[in-house]
Design an enzyme around this catalytic site. Structure first.
Site, mmCIF file in Angstrom:
data_model
loop_
_atom_site.group_PDB
_atom_site.id
_atom_site.type_symbol
_atom_site.label_atom_id
_atom_site.label_comp_id
_atom_site.label_asym_id
_atom_site.label_seq_id
_atom_site.Cartn_x
_atom_site.Cartn_y
_atom_site.Cartn_z
ATOM 1 C CG ASP A 110 -0.344 -0.258 2.505
ATOM 2 O OD1 ASP A 110 0.976 -0.682 2.536
ATOM 3 O OD2 ASP A 110 -0.911 -0.020 3.550
ATOM 4 C CG ASP A 113 6.801 5.854 6.681
ATOM 5 O OD1 ASP A 113 7.488 6.596 6.229
ATOM 6 O OD2 ASP A 113 6.201 5.711 7.690
ATOM 7 C CB VAL A 163 -2.498 8.592 3.513
ATOM 8 C CG1 VAL A 163 -2.011 10.000 2.949
ATOM 9 C CG2 VAL A 163 -1.268 7.644 3.486
HETATM 10 P P1 5GP Z 1 7.633 0.988 6.245
HETATM 11 O O1 5GP Z 1 7.906 -0.282 6.651
HETATM 12 O O2 5GP Z 1 8.104 1.289 4.978
HETATM 13 O O3 5GP Z 1 8.049 2.067 7.214
HETATM 14 O O4 5GP Z 1 5.962 0.882 6.551
HETATM 15 C C1 5GP Z 1 5.137 0.130 5.713
HETATM 16 C C2 5GP Z 1 3.964 0.162 6.464
HETATM 17 O O5 5GP Z 1 3.470 1.145 7.420
HETATM 18 C C3 5GP Z 1 2.855 0.349 5.166
HETATM 19 O O6 5GP Z 1 2.470 -0.954 4.645
HETATM 20 C C4 5GP Z 1 1.664 0.660 6.082
HETATM 21 O O7 5GP Z 1 0.922 -0.375 6.968
HETATM 22 C C5 5GP Z 1 2.356 1.535 7.339
HETATM 23 N N1 5GP Z 1 2.265 3.083 7.089
HETATM 24 C C6 5GP Z 1 3.164 3.821 6.684
HETATM 25 N N2 5GP Z 1 2.662 5.178 6.463
HETATM 26 C C7 5GP Z 1 1.591 5.086 6.461
HETATM 27 C C8 5GP Z 1 0.411 6.161 6.431
HETATM 28 O O8 5GP Z 1 0.660 7.393 6.199
HETATM 29 N N3 5GP Z 1 -0.774 5.717 6.797
HETATM 30 C C9 5GP Z 1 -1.148 4.287 7.098
HETATM 31 N N4 5GP Z 1 -2.535 4.144 7.344
HETATM 32 N N5 5GP Z 1 -0.304 3.334 7.143
HETATM 33 C C10 5GP Z 1 1.057 3.798 7.089
#
Ligand code: 5GP
Length: 184
Positions: A110, A113, A163
């Site tokens: 989705d 981040d 978001v």
């Molecule tokens: P990462 O491991 O890249 O830091 O984070 C990935 C996961 O963090 C995504 O699959 C999602 O579940 C969550 N995430 C990161 N940013 C957002 C955001 O702005 N909104 C939401 N709802 N989930 C986020």
């Protein structure tokens, strides 16, 4: 179309409308279709729960023989931080099927981040001996990457905003919204 679910959504504004999402998802699918041989089998790995809605729309535009599998990961903590805090701890809540070995995998996320989840998944799939790995994300926050990860197929680059909607949650809710809102 504006959907008002409850008062908690007052501090939000629309970032991406349902129409903008639908058009871009179609375009992304065309990019994916043209980068794979059409007679090659593809296994789409849906990262639950966030990419469920996006992936369901995306796969319907793919033209190669496509399998769908899922992995349930938890990477955000639901605590006093209102479910908006990134976590170092990625938990696998479901197992990958043994049959994943030797498959061409397209990870469908989705949102990227920090990039930790994607890095973790790539390592996990590599351990499982898959044939190839490509990555697709609806949303990408380039300014927040901690890991040097560049998803191959990206719907939209966005800034450092939280978001929700179109699969993305706030404390488990609002995944059902047809558009993407940002918290303001
Ligand atoms: P990462 O491991 O890249 O830091 O984070 C990935 C996961 O963090 C995504 O699959 C999602 O579940 C969550 N995430 C990161 N940013 C957002 C955001 O702005 N909104 C939401 N709802 N989930 C986020």
């Amino acid at each position: 179309m504006k959907i008002k679910v409850n008062d908690k959504l007052r501090n939000t504004q629309e970032l991406l409308s349902a129409e903008v999402l639908s058009n871009r998802v179609y375009e992304l699918a065309q990019e994916i279709n043209s980068s794979y041989p059409q007679d090659e089998n593809l296994t789409v790995l849906i990262v639950l729960h966030g990419s469920l809605i996006f992936a369901a729309d995306l796969v319907r535009h793919l033209t190669m023989p496509t399998e769908i599998t899922t992995i349930d990961l938890k990477s955000y903590i639901s605590d006093s931080s209102n479910g908006m805090k990134s976590s170092n701890n990625i938990k696998v809540l479901s197992k990958l099927p043994e049959t994943i070995r030797d498959k061409n995998i397209l990870i469908v996320e989705d949102i990227v981040d920090t990039g930790r989840t994607l890095k973790f998944l790539i390592a996990l799939l590599t351990e499982h001996g898959v044939k190839s790995i490509n990555t697709c994300t609806l949303l990408n926050k380039p300014s927040e990457h901690i890991e040097p990860i560049a998803p191959k197929f990206v719907g939209f680059d966005i800034g450092n905003v939280f978001v929700l909607g179109y699969g993305l949650d706030l404390n488990g809710k609002y995944r059902n919204l047809p558009h993407i809102l940002e918290l303001i």
